[in-house]
Design a protein around this motif. Structure first.
Motif, PDB file in Angstrom:
ATOM      1  N   LEU A 103       0.827  -1.205   0.000  1.00 24.10           N
ATOM      2  CA  LEU A 103       0.000   0.000   0.000  1.00 24.10           C
ATOM      3  C   LEU A 103       0.864   1.260   0.000  1.00 24.10           C
ATOM      4  O   LEU A 103       0.595   2.209  -0.752  1.00 24.10           O
ATOM      5  CB  LEU A 103      -0.928  -0.004   1.221  1.00 24.10           C
ATOM      6  N   GLU A 141     -13.818   0.948  -7.687  1.00 22.39           N
ATOM      7  CA  GLU A 141     -14.704  -0.202  -7.894  1.00 22.39           C
ATOM      8  C   GLU A 141     -14.220  -1.067  -9.050  1.00 22.39           C
ATOM      9  O   GLU A 141     -14.197  -2.307  -8.959  1.00 22.39           O
ATOM     10  CB  GLU A 141     -16.133   0.267  -8.168  1.00 22.39           C
ATOM     11  N   GLY A 150     -11.125  -3.611  -8.606  1.00 19.78           N
ATOM     12  CA  GLY A 150     -11.392  -4.886  -7.967  1.00 19.78           C
ATOM     13  C   GLY A 150     -12.214  -5.812  -8.851  1.00 19.78           C
ATOM     14  O   GLY A 150     -12.035  -7.033  -8.838  1.00 19.78           O
ATOM     15  N   SER A 206      -1.845  -2.582 -10.830  1.00 17.41           N
ATOM     16  CA  SER A 206      -2.629  -3.497  -9.999  1.00 17.41           C
ATOM     17  C   SER A 206      -2.141  -4.940 -10.078  1.00 17.41           C
ATOM     18  O   SER A 206      -2.265  -5.702  -9.121  1.00 17.41           O
ATOM     19  CB  SER A 206      -4.113  -3.429 -10.388  1.00 17.41           C
ATOM     20  N   LYS A 248      -1.731  -6.994  -2.513  1.00 10.64           N
ATOM     21  CA  LYS A 248      -3.147  -7.184  -2.170  1.00 10.64           C
ATOM     22  C   LYS A 248      -3.979  -6.185  -2.978  1.00 10.64           C
ATOM     23  O   LYS A 248      -4.438  -5.166  -2.450  1.00 10.64           O
ATOM     24  CB  LYS A 248      -3.363  -6.985  -0.673  1.00 10.64           C
ATOM     25  N   LYS A 281      -7.010  -6.027  -4.254  1.00  8.90           N
ATOM     26  CA  LYS A 281      -8.411  -5.730  -3.934  1.00  8.90           C
ATOM     27  C   LYS A 281      -8.534  -4.728  -2.790  1.00  8.90           C
ATOM     28  O   LYS A 281      -9.479  -3.941  -2.749  1.00  8.90           O
ATOM     29  CB  LYS A 281      -9.147  -7.021  -3.585  1.00  8.90           C
ATOM     30  N   ARG A 282      -7.571  -4.740  -1.881  1.00 12.72           N
ATOM     31  CA  ARG A 282      -7.618  -3.808  -0.756  1.00 12.72           C
ATOM     32  C   ARG A 282      -6.752  -2.579  -0.993  1.00 12.72           C
ATOM     33  O   ARG A 282      -7.177  -1.437  -0.798  1.00 12.72           O
ATOM     34  CB  ARG A 282      -7.140  -4.517   0.519  1.00 12.72           C
ATOM     35  N   ASP A 283      -5.520  -2.803  -1.449  1.00 11.90           N
ATOM     36  CA  ASP A 283      -4.534  -1.730  -1.482  1.00 11.90           C
ATOM     37  C   ASP A 283      -4.707  -0.766  -2.644  1.00 11.90           C
ATOM     38  O   ASP A 283      -4.447   0.431  -2.493  1.00 11.90           O
ATOM     39  CB  ASP A 283      -3.127  -2.326  -1.525  1.00 11.90           C
ATOM     40  N   ALA A 321      -7.520   1.796  -1.940  1.00  5.90           N
ATOM     41  CA  ALA A 321      -7.037   2.698  -0.891  1.00  5.90           C
ATOM     42  C   ALA A 321      -5.960   3.629  -1.423  1.00  5.90           C
ATOM     43  O   ALA A 321      -5.921   4.825  -1.090  1.00  5.90           O
ATOM     44  CB  ALA A 321      -6.505   1.882   0.290  1.00  5.90           C
ATOM     45  N   PRO A 339     -14.994  -6.023  -4.521  1.00 11.29           N
ATOM     46  CA  PRO A 339     -14.409  -5.756  -3.201  1.00 11.29           C
ATOM     47  C   PRO A 339     -14.692  -4.340  -2.705  1.00 11.29           C
ATOM     48  O   PRO A 339     -14.811  -4.102  -1.512  1.00 11.29           O
ATOM     49  CB  PRO A 339     -12.905  -5.978  -3.436  1.00 11.29           C
ATOM     50  N   PHE A 340     -14.767  -3.376  -3.640  1.00  6.12           N
ATOM     51  CA  PHE A 340     -15.117  -1.999  -3.284  1.00  6.12           C
ATOM     52  C   PHE A 340     -16.299  -1.588  -4.149  1.00  6.12           C
ATOM     53  O   PHE A 340     -16.287  -1.782  -5.362  1.00  6.12           O
ATOM     54  CB  PHE A 340     -13.934  -1.064  -3.532  1.00  6.12           C
TER      55      PHE A 340
END
Length: 562
Positions: free
Chosen positions: A25, A77, A80, A272, A277, A279-281, A284, A443-444
């Motif tokens: 991240l 969105e 992910g 990406s 990670k 889907k999360r990082d 964010a 995920p988002f």
């Protein structure tokens, strides 16, 4: 049409083929800020303030930040839902199909390619300012002529003005950074992280030293207006046309020009496939990049236009700003020299990371296009580094040549136009995929997609409409070249078309249709200048429909068993 499932499988295959997931991240945020805190903060504010918005450039940055927040939520969105190295290209492919995706991918090539060139040219300007204005070196005329391209003007030692020959510093920088990037994303990310920390310190020092010198005389550009509205200069007619005010030629046009400053968060999405990670990082990292950059831009723009008359700003605004701070505070020669060298050196470092990130993003866009068969050669990964080596080696030399020739204002407007088109289509993709793929894993999830998507797309298109006419002509020429590549090569080598058993007729018909249409566009432009508006527009519309029909009917059905 490729579905999100297609992209997930390709992402897994890329990992098995050697694409290394090495970015966390922190590195993703630094990657975004590495591009955002580049020409967007060290060069573009001066150009946009002097030519369009004056001190009202603060409003332009805030408006661009608001639009980027909308686009950033849509990107968060999509990244992910559709994992891929192509960013907006991949998202458009999953929602609108191959040809719209190609248009976006081709626009991203313009965005990232010219973005690297733009930052390299700004880097050259700061280097010249550091050597001449700060260190007091008297550069010979031969070196001065090699610090600007042939479309820029340089002042010789005699005081005479002359056209530059070649911007040599701007040429060397992309070549050196390409040598770093061919060794893999991890090495480039580490270098970028160190540079970003340094330039954030430089910006904090500049704001802290300058905020106490902000004067009302510099900020109030329109004494007839009241309150905060006085920051925007009154509309006036210059030799090149109307400028200033709130509309076209003023704050709104400046929004489109400064919009390129925010493409750093788009660079986060291009990486990406190399995030640990994603889907999360990645979501964010995108949203954090937008928040931090908007705050930085507003502060720097406010301080800059508050200490320097906006008409005096140019392509090295922080260099001008720190020289003004030193002069007004009356510091000793030694203190002033050390501080100016620190700020301008930090600007050089910041611009260096901007070039690094744009070259990295451009290579991954080409990798995505090559992976789908739409371009040759670029879909390969280097087994040693796990990165797109062929694409990286192609991008660096091309950027180096363009940086030696092209001027900064032209680059900033073209990069912004390509960025806005990509943002418009990504915003449109979110509600489309919510409707066509309602059960897909997200995920988002962006809030209110039925409102957010159309609002972001409409705003981006509106800002595109504010861009100057010559910029649109150059952008149109770029898109025509892209259409020629797609219809003559891309769709005939597309992996998706091959999987679906598509077959095509003679490429000569495609070439003829494109040539006739391009000729008609030139005739239409001539007719519009001659005053035959209605006739020429009707002719062009009819020919466009005929060309579209010819291109579609040139597709032959696949034979049985194909």
């Amino acid at each position: 049409m490729k579905t999100p499932t297609h992209f997930r499988r390709e992402a897994e295959a890329a990992g098995r083929a050697g694409l290394t997931r090495s970015l966390g991240l922190f590195s993703l945020i630094m990657l975004g800020l590495g591009l955002v805190v580049g020409a967007g903060i060290f060069s573009i504010p001066g150009i946009a303030a002097a030519r369009y918005a004056g001190p009202g450039i603060v409003y332009s940055f805030l408006a661009a930040g608001a639009l980027c927040t909308v686009a950033g939520l849509c990107y968060a969105e999509m990244v992910g839902l559709v994992p891929g190295a192509g960013s907006a290209y991949a998202y458009t492919y999953a929602s609108l199909g191959e040809f719209p995706a190609w248009v976006v991918g081709w626009s991203l090539c313009l965005e990232y390619g010219l973005g690297a060139v733009l930052v390299s040219v700004a880097w050259s300007g700061y280097l010249t300012s550091l050597l001449q204005d700060t260190l007091g070196l008297r550069l010979p005329d031969a070196l001065r002529l090699l610090s600007c391209g042939p479309l820029d003007t340089v002042v010789l030692s005699s005081g005479a003005a002359a056209r530059g020959l070649w911007n040599l510093p701007a040429t060397l920088l992309p070549l050196l950074l390409t040598a770093v990037l061919v060794r893999g994303a991890r090495g480039g990310a580490r270098l970028n992280n160190a540079i970003v920390v340094l330039k954030l310190v430089v910006i904090a020092v500049f704001v802290a030293l300058g905020i106490g010198l902000v004067t009302r005389d510099n900020l109030v550009a329109d004494p007839a207006a009241r309150g905060l509205l006085a920051l925007v200069p009154a509309r006036e007619v210059a030799q090149e046309g109307a400028r200033y005010g709130w509309g076209a030629g003023g704050v709104l046009t400046a929004v489109g020009v400064v919009f390129l400053s925010y493409i750093g968060f788009d660079a986060v999405s291009t990486a990406s496939l190399e995030a640990r990670k994603p889907k999360r990082d990645v979501p964010a990292g995108i949203l954090a990049t937008i928040a931090v950059s908007t705050l930085l831009y507003a502060l720097v723009a406010l301080v800059l236009t508050g200490i320097v008359p906006f008409r005096d700003l140019g392509r090295e605004p922080l260099a001008h700003g720190i020289d003004t701070i030193i002069r007004q505070r009356g510091w000793s020669a030694g203190t002033g020299l050390a501080l100016a060298a620190f700020v301008k050196g930090g600007a050089l470092a910041g611009l260096t990371s901007g070039v690094l990130v744009t070259l990295m993003g451009q290579a991954r866009i080409l990798f995505a296009l090559g992976q789908d068969g739409l371009l040759p050669w670029f879909g390969r990964l280097d087994p040693a580094t796990g990165g797109p080596r062929t694409a990286t080696l192609a991008v660096g030399p091309l950027a180096a040549v363009a940086a030696g020739l092209l001027p900064l204002p032209l680059l900033s407007e073209l990069v912004s136009l390509g960025t806005l088109l990509a943002f418009a289509l990504v915003c449109a993709a979110v509600p489309i995929l919510r409707r066509t793929r309602p059960t897909a894993d997200r995920p988002f999830r962006a809030p209110c997609p039925a409102l957010l998507g159309p609002l972001g797309a409409a705003t981006a298109l509106f800002l595109m409409a504010q861009m100057p006419g010559p910029t649109w002509l150059r952008f149109g020429a770029w898109l025509y070249a892209g259409c020629a590549i797609y219809f003559l090569y891309g769709r005939r080598h597309s992996r998706l078309q091959a999987a679906e058993g598509a077959a095509f007729g003679s490429p000569w018909l495609d070439a003829l249709a494109l040539a006739v249409h391009l000729t008609a566009v030139g005739a239409c432009a001539w007719g519009l200048q001659a005053g035959w508006h209605g006739l020429m527009l009707a002719f062009e519309a009819g020919l466009a429909l005929w060309t579209a029909y010819a291109l579609v009917t040139n597709d032959a059905p696949a034979p049985d068993g194909a």
